[in-house]
Motif scaffolding. Structure first.
Motif, PDB file in Angstrom:
ATOM      1  N   ASN A 192      48.404  34.073  42.206  1.00 13.02           N
ATOM      2  CA  ASN A 192      48.194  32.655  41.909  1.00 13.02           C
ATOM      3  C   ASN A 192      48.374  31.776  43.142  1.00 13.02           C
ATOM      4  O   ASN A 192      47.683  30.761  43.304  1.00 13.02           O
ATOM      5  CB  ASN A 192      49.164  32.204  40.805  1.00 13.02           C
ATOM      6  N   ALA A 229      45.100  32.204  44.887  1.00 13.38           N
ATOM      7  CA  ALA A 229      43.906  31.710  44.211  1.00 13.38           C
ATOM      8  C   ALA A 229      43.836  30.189  44.134  1.00 13.38           C
ATOM      9  O   ALA A 229      42.768  29.594  44.363  1.00 13.38           O
ATOM     10  CB  ALA A 229      43.841  32.303  42.794  1.00 13.38           C
ATOM     11  N   ALA A 265      40.848  27.832  45.722  1.00 15.22           N
ATOM     12  CA  ALA A 265      39.961  27.040  44.876  1.00 15.22           C
ATOM     13  C   ALA A 265      40.075  25.551  45.193  1.00 15.22           C
ATOM     14  O   ALA A 265      39.081  24.817  45.159  1.00 15.22           O
ATOM     15  CB  ALA A 265      40.296  27.295  43.400  1.00 15.22           C
ATOM     16  N   VAL A 317      42.847  29.332  39.315  1.00 16.70           N
ATOM     17  CA  VAL A 317      41.594  28.911  39.940  1.00 16.70           C
ATOM     18  C   VAL A 317      41.155  27.561  39.382  1.00 16.70           C
ATOM     19  O   VAL A 317      40.766  26.644  40.126  1.00 16.70           O
ATOM     20  CB  VAL A 317      40.497  29.966  39.718  1.00 16.70           C
TER      21      VAL A 317
END
Length: 435
Positions: A233, A236, A240, A285
Motif C-alpha cells: 500500500n 501503490a 497512483a 490505488v
C-alpha cells in the motif's frame, strides 16, 4: 532482553523515519528561493536537535502511561527515560521520537522565506509539548480517542495506524495558523522569484521521503502478513497519487511537471499513512488517485483565500491527511468478517469515529498553535524585517549562502569558524576586466 527480529525491524524502521527529516530538508530547500535554501533546511535540522532533547526529558513520558484527564501522559513518569534503561521500551522510545521530529519539521514549509530562526527554535519544543505529545497520547496512548477513552468508547475508536491525525492533520493545521500569523511574503502571487530554485533537489527529497516512509508506515506492523500489506500500500498509493496529480496538471495547465510528480508522491504517502494497514491494494490505488488530483487542485486555495502557505503544507498534508483518515470510514477492510467501511457493509460507525478524530485534531492544533504562535509573534517577533526578507534569510539569520560560484557568493561575510570568506558580488564590469 533477547534481541528479536521484531526489535531489529523497529530499530531499522526508526532509522528510516529519521532519514525522512533530512529528506524533507532537501524537498523544502529546493522549493524555496536560493537565498533562503539554507534557512529552510536548518529549520528541519534544528527540529531533530530540539525534539530529540524534549523527547528524552519529558516528551516520551507524555505519550503513554497514566494519563492526566485522558489528555496527556504524566511528563515526570519516565523523565529522562531513566526507568526504561534495560527494557525493550527503550526501542519504542527511539522509534517514537522520529515521528515527533518530522511532524514539527513539516510545519516549517508554510513560513519559508520570512521566519526568524530563533523564533522557530522557540516554537518547536513548545509545540511538540503542547500539541504533538497530547494528541499522540489521545490516539495511541490510551487517551480520549482510544478504545478506552471517553470519546473513543462512545463513538468508536478511530483508526490512525501511522499518523493521519497525529502527524499530518496536526501539522497541516499548524502550518495554516502560522502562515496567517506571519502574513504573506512580499510579492506573494506576483513575484516569479518565489518559484522553486532547484527542482532536482525537490525530487531527491521526495525520493528520500518515499524510501523512509516504508519504515514510517511499516515499523509498527504486528505480523508478517500485516507488514506485507503495508509495504504494498505504501508503494501503490503514492504511485497512483503521482499519476493523479500529473493528469490534473495536464488538463489544467497543459503540461505535467516534475514538481507536480514530487508533490503527488508526498500527497499519496500522506493519504495512505492512517489507512496503510486497513485497506486493500485496490483501495490504496483509488485513494492515491483521488488524493493526487484533489491536492493538486487544493494548491490554488491559498491564492483564492489569501493565505501564504509557502510550500503548500496545507494543500498536501492537511488535505491528504484528512482524505486518508476519512477514507477509512468507506474502504476499511472487515476484520474477521466484521466491521469495515461503508463499502464493505460495515455501516457508518467507523466513519463517525474518523470524523470525530479529525475534528479533535484540528481543534487542538488550531487553538494551541494560535496561542503559541501569537505569543512568540507579539514578544520576540516571528518574522524577519522587510529588508532581511529581500536580502534573504540565509544571510540575515545564518550569515551563509547556499551557493558559491568561483568564490563569489551572493553577499556575505567572513565566517570565523569555517574559515571561508563569502564576499559580495563584484561589479559586472570589473568582473569582465578581471577575466
Amino acid at each position: 532482553m533477547d534481541l528479536t527480529a521484531g526489535h531489529v525491524w523497529v530499530m531499522v524502521s526508526a532509522a528510516l523515519v529519521l532519514l525522512m527529516t533530512p529528506g524533507l530538508a532537501f524537498f523544502y530547500g529546493g522549493m524555496t528561493r536560493a537565498k533562503a535554501a539554507l534557512n529552510m533546511m536548518m529549520m528541519s535540522f534544528i527540529a531533530v536537535g530540539l525534539v530529540g532533547i524534549v523527547w528524552v526529558l519529558w516528551g516520551y513520558s507524555m505519550t503513554g502511561g497514566d494519563g492526566v484527564a485522558q489528555l496527556f501522559g504524566n511528563p515526570f513518569a519516565s523523565f529522562g527515560l531513566e526507568g526504561l534503561i534495560g527494557t525493550e521500551d527503550m526501542i519504542g522510545a527511539g522509534y517514537g521520537v522520529t515521528f515527533a521530529i518530522i511532524t514539527v519539521a513539516l510545519i516549517s514549509g508554510a513560513i519559508a522565506d520570512r521566519a526568524k530562526f530563533g523564533a522557530w527554535s522557540l516554537f518547536v519544543p513548545i509545540w511538540v509539548t503542547a500539541v504533538y505529545c497530547p494528541l499522540a497520547f489521545m490516539v495511541w496512548g490510551g487517551g480520549l480517542l482510544s478504545a478506552e477513552g471517553a470519546i473513543g468508547s462512545t463513538v468508536g475508536e478511530a483508526i490512525d495506524f501511522a499518523g493521519g491525525t497525529v502527524v499530518h492533520i496536526s501539522a497541516g493545521v499548524a502550518a495554516l495558523v502560522l502562515a496567517i500569523i506571519l502574513g504573506k511574503r512580499q510579492g506573494f502571487g506576483k513575484d516569479p522569484a518565489h518559484r522553486p530554485h532547484n527542482v532536482p533537489l525537490v525530487m531527491l527529497g521526495a525520493a528520500l521521503l518515499w524510501f523512509g516512509w516504508f519504515g514510517f508506515n511499516g515499523g509498527a506492523a504486528g505480523t508478517a502478513e500485516e507488514a506485507g500489506l503495508i509495504w504494498v500500500n505504501t508503494m501503490a498509493a503514492p504511485a497512483a497519487a503521482m499519476v493523479g496529480w500529473l493528469v490534473t496538471e495536464r488538463f489544467r495547465d497543459g503540461r505535467p511537471t516534475s514538481l507536480g510528480a514530487a508533490s503527488g508522491i508526498v500527497a499519496g504517502l500522506v493519504a495512505i499513512t492512517p489507512a496503510c494497514a486497513s485497506v486493500s491494494p485496490i483501495g490504496a490505488v483509488g485513494l492515491g488517485l483521488v488524493s493526487g488530483a484533489v491536492c493538486a487542485l487544493a494548491v490554488g486555495l491559498k491564492y483564492k483565500l489569501g493565505f501564504d502557505d509557502s510550500l503548500d503544507v496545507v494543500a498536501v498534508h492537511l488535505v491528504a491527511g484528512t482524505l486518508g483518515t476519512l477514507a477509512i470510514g468507506f474502504i476499511a477492510l472487515p476484520i474477521d468478517g466484521e466491521g469495515g467501511g461503508i463499502f464493505y457493509g460495515g455501516g457508518t460507525a467507523q466513519l463517525v469515529a474518523q470524523i470525530v478524530s479529525v475534528l479533535v485534531a484540528i481543534t487542538l492544533s488550531a487553538v494551541m498553535t494560535a496561542l503559541i504562535g501569537l505569543a512568540i509573534h507579539k514578544t520576540i517577533g516571528f518574522r524577519v524585517t522587510p529588508d532581511n526578507e529581500v536580502s534573504g534569510v540565509d544571510l540575515s539569520e545564518h550569515a551563509e549562502t547556499a551557493y558559491e560560484f568561483g568564490g563569489l557568493g551572493v553577499g556575505g561575510q567572513f565566517h570565523p569558524f569555517h574559515g571561508t570568506s563569502q564576499v559580495p558580488v563584484a561589479d559586472p564590469a570589473q568582473q569582465k576586466v578581471n577575466s
